[in-house]
Design an enzyme around this catalytic site. Structure first.
Site, PDB file in Angstrom:
ATOM      1  CG  HIS A 154      -0.929   9.064  -3.004  1.00  0.00           C
ATOM      2  ND1 HIS A 154       0.223   8.619  -2.400  1.00  0.00           N
ATOM      3  CD2 HIS A 154      -1.323   8.077  -3.844  1.00  0.00           C
ATOM      4  CE1 HIS A 154       0.521   7.412  -2.860  1.00  0.00           C
ATOM      5  NE2 HIS A 154      -0.389   7.059  -3.745  1.00  0.00           N
TER       6      HIS A 154
ATOM      7  CB  CYS B  44      -0.480   4.034  -0.589  1.00  0.00           C
ATOM      8  SG  CYS B  44      -0.390   3.938  -2.370  1.00  0.00           S
TER       9      CYS B  44
ATOM     10  CD1 TRP C 192      -5.587   1.835  -3.189  1.00  0.00           C
ATOM     11  CD2 TRP C 192      -3.975   1.312  -1.734  1.00  0.00           C
ATOM     12  NE1 TRP C 192      -4.530   1.327  -3.899  1.00  0.00           N
ATOM     13  CE2 TRP C 192      -3.527   1.004  -3.037  1.00  0.00           C
ATOM     14  CE3 TRP C 192      -3.128   1.076  -0.648  1.00  0.00           C
ATOM     15  CZ2 TRP C 192      -2.261   0.462  -3.279  1.00  0.00           C
ATOM     16  CZ3 TRP C 192      -1.875   0.540  -0.892  1.00  0.00           C
ATOM     17  CH2 TRP C 192      -1.451   0.230  -2.196  1.00  0.00           C
TER      18      TRP C 192
ATOM     19  CE1 TYR D 166      -2.896   7.318  -7.799  1.00  0.00           C
ATOM     20  CE2 TYR D 166      -1.749   5.639  -9.071  1.00  0.00           C
ATOM     21  CZ  TYR D 166      -2.533   5.993  -7.984  1.00  0.00           C
ATOM     22  OH  TYR D 166      -2.954   5.033  -7.106  1.00  0.00           O
ATOM     23  CG  HIS D 167       1.771   7.118  -7.378  1.00  0.00           C
ATOM     24  ND1 HIS D 167       1.856   5.824  -7.822  1.00  0.00           N
ATOM     25  CD2 HIS D 167       0.764   7.131  -6.470  1.00  0.00           C
ATOM     26  CE1 HIS D 167       0.951   5.072  -7.202  1.00  0.00           C
ATOM     27  NE2 HIS D 167       0.263   5.862  -6.379  1.00  0.00           N
TER      28      HIS D 167
ATOM     29  CE1 TYR E 292      -2.888   5.020  -2.516  1.00  0.00           C
ATOM     30  CE2 TYR E 292      -4.963   5.457  -3.629  1.00  0.00           C
ATOM     31  CZ  TYR E 292      -3.633   5.127  -3.682  1.00  0.00           C
ATOM     32  OH  TYR E 292      -3.050   4.917  -4.893  1.00  0.00           O
TER      33      TYR E 292
END
Length: 505
Positions: free
Chosen positions: A447, A97, A159, A359-360, A141
């Site tokens: 992301h 992240c 985050w 996601y990811h 993030y």
């Protein structure tokens, strides 16, 4: 060492469901599945080898903020199809992240994330990482962007490292130090996320531009210019037309010469809110002037958690995403990619993808003009949302009209120099006539964010046979120094395999 796992015709049900290797007219083709020992949550192309670097977190399949000071990574070699795994421990950094930016010397600068105040810098060779300076504000993030003077700007990231107050700071690669920019507040770029401060400053759409400025084009509906000279500055840049907040949408600089940025999808909140199919073109000029924004045709599908990759043709491939974003799930997946055309602003449906990429997940342009799409998940052992794999997608421009026959590709025979300064003339010699030229900055992705990719179309100022003299842009905010992929395209729009070049100051 691991090898490609090829689709087998014996699995008829899989073939019928996904048509993994079955060509469809004008829709491009998906290649075989590449198995990784980790979930590829972040990625970057290695300029010196053409290999694909990926990484996850301290674990191959899960994450935990502040749990460990190391990262699982892997390198895929297109030349022989092998994947080698590495544990990066010497920087004390769990790089899950993070923000990612590639500097003027091609060093991949990874900031924050699970270890929220750390900076790690990839030098060369698979395990050659060094520690960068400690950030003034711990973050996860956040996004970051390389600026026209070679420094790296970052903002946001609640985050991890505490919530709120994640104002701007800037990294100087020459001194290996971070400095706060008191004039770059995060407040003007916050979204109205249902989860509040934890999500409202995530994944900024940042573009390094002229005179050290950075445009924040989203995901908030409000746009802003951030100046990085002195103690920094912030100037409102208007709204993105009537678009709402577009968290986990995409923004791509597809024509830096004209200052053109395309934006796609996203949702008002990070999760549990419906994604949109909205699309816009933002045109930027001399900062801090307010950009113009045009609302264009909608995508065929609503998407959040997708990836958008610009091609040397200026077209953009949008792959993956969910219509209703829920992290770590494959429900509501959009398996049909789309190709956006900048001339018509229309979207064309492409060959259905074999695997949900939500996601990811990541997407990246490769030197052969294909697009890597992989990952998704990182939700623990046995989680159905984990995807330890990826595929290469070959866009329609690599095929004849039947969608099966590979198109003859132009070939770059010689480049006058593979290292040249911003504004220099460049002579390219090809084996046959070509019609257009493009520099594509080597990218990184995690992301939904890839602030490194951008396309710079080049025009021939003179031609002699199959030798073409090209003038490069004179502004380092347009042609950011660093490593680029040089493509030529023929009259049919078919690209060459790229030659890697370095742009200097």
């Amino acid at each position: 060492m691991m090898h490609l796992r090829f689709a087998t015709t014996a699995l008829a049900s899989v073939a019928l469901l996904y048509t993994t290797l079955v060509a469809a007219v004008n829709l491009g083709q998906w290649g075989p599945t590449i198995e990784f020992p980790i979930v590829p949550v972040a990625t970057s192309l290695l300029h010196d080898t053409g290999e694909l670097l990926v990484w996850s977190a301290y674990s191959a399949s899960t994450f935990d903020i502040g749990y460990a000071g190391y990262t699982q990574s892997a390198v895929y070699s297109p030349s022989n199809g092998t994947v080698n795994q590495y544990t990066i421990s010497n920087t004390g950094h769990d790089m899950f992240c993070p923000g990612i930016s590639i500097d003027f010397n091609g060093r991949i600068t990874v900031t924050g994330g699970d270890t929220a105040n750390k900076t790690s810098i990839y030098q060369s060779a698979p395990a050659s990482w060094s520690a960068g300076g400690t950030m003034k504000i711990p973050r996860g993030y956040q996004a970051s962007a390389t600026c026209s003077d070679g420094r790296i700007f970052t903002i946001g990231g609640s985050w991890s490292g505490g919530e709120g107050g994640k104002n701007g700071e800037i990294f100087n690669p020459s001194t290996n130090t971070w400095s706060l920019l008191s004039g770059c507040p995060v407040a003007p770029m916050l979204t109205n996320d249902a989860q509040g401060a934890f999500r409202s400053d995530n994944h900024g759409w940042l573009f390094g531009w002229k005179n050290g400025y950075v445009l924040q084009a989203g995901p908030s509906k409000a746009m802003n210019w951030y100046g990085t000279s002195g103690s920094g500055s912030q100037t409102a840049a208007g709204n993105r037309a009537s678009d709402a907040d577009a968290m986990n949408g995409n923004a791509v600089m597809y024509d830096a010469v004209a200052g053109k940025i395309a934006t796609f999808g996203g949702s008002p909140s990070y999760q549990y809110s419906y994604a949109t199919s909205n699309a816009h073109v933002i045109t930027i000029g001399t900062p801090p002037a307010v950009p113009s924004v045009a609302t264009i045709n909608n995508m065929n599908y609503a998407r959040a958690f997708a990836n958008a990759v610009v091609l040397p043709s200026g077209q953009i491939v949008i792959v993956g995403g969910q219509t209703y974003p829920i992290p770590f799930t494959d429900g509501n997946s959009t398996l049909t990619p789309e190709l956006w055309d900048p001339t018509s602003t229309n979207f064309m449906k492409l060959a259905v993808g074999p695997t949900p990429r939500n996601y990811h997940s990541v997407g990246l342009l490769m030197p052969d003009g294909t697009v890597f799409s992989g990952g998704g998940g990182l939700c623990g052992s046995g989680c159905a949302g984990n995807h330890f794999d990826g595929q290469f997608y070959s866009p329609p421009y690599l095929f004849e009209a039947d969608g099966v026959t590979k198109a003859p590709r132009p070939v770059i025979s010689k480049v006058s120099s593979t290292s040249f300064a911003v504004g220099a003339n460049l002579t390219v010699t090809t084996q046959a006539a070509v019609s257009s030229f493009a520099l594509m900055r080597i990218g990184s992705a995690t992301h939904t964010v890839n602030t490194d990719q951008r396309r710079v179309p080049l025009t021939a100022t003179s031609t002699s046979g199959f030798s073409y003299t090209l003038k490069t842009p004179t502004d380092a905010g347009v042609l950011l120094p660093g490593y680029w992929l040089l493509f030529v395209l023929n009259a049919a729009g078919v690209p060459s395999v790229a030659t890697t070049v370095k742009v200097t100051t």
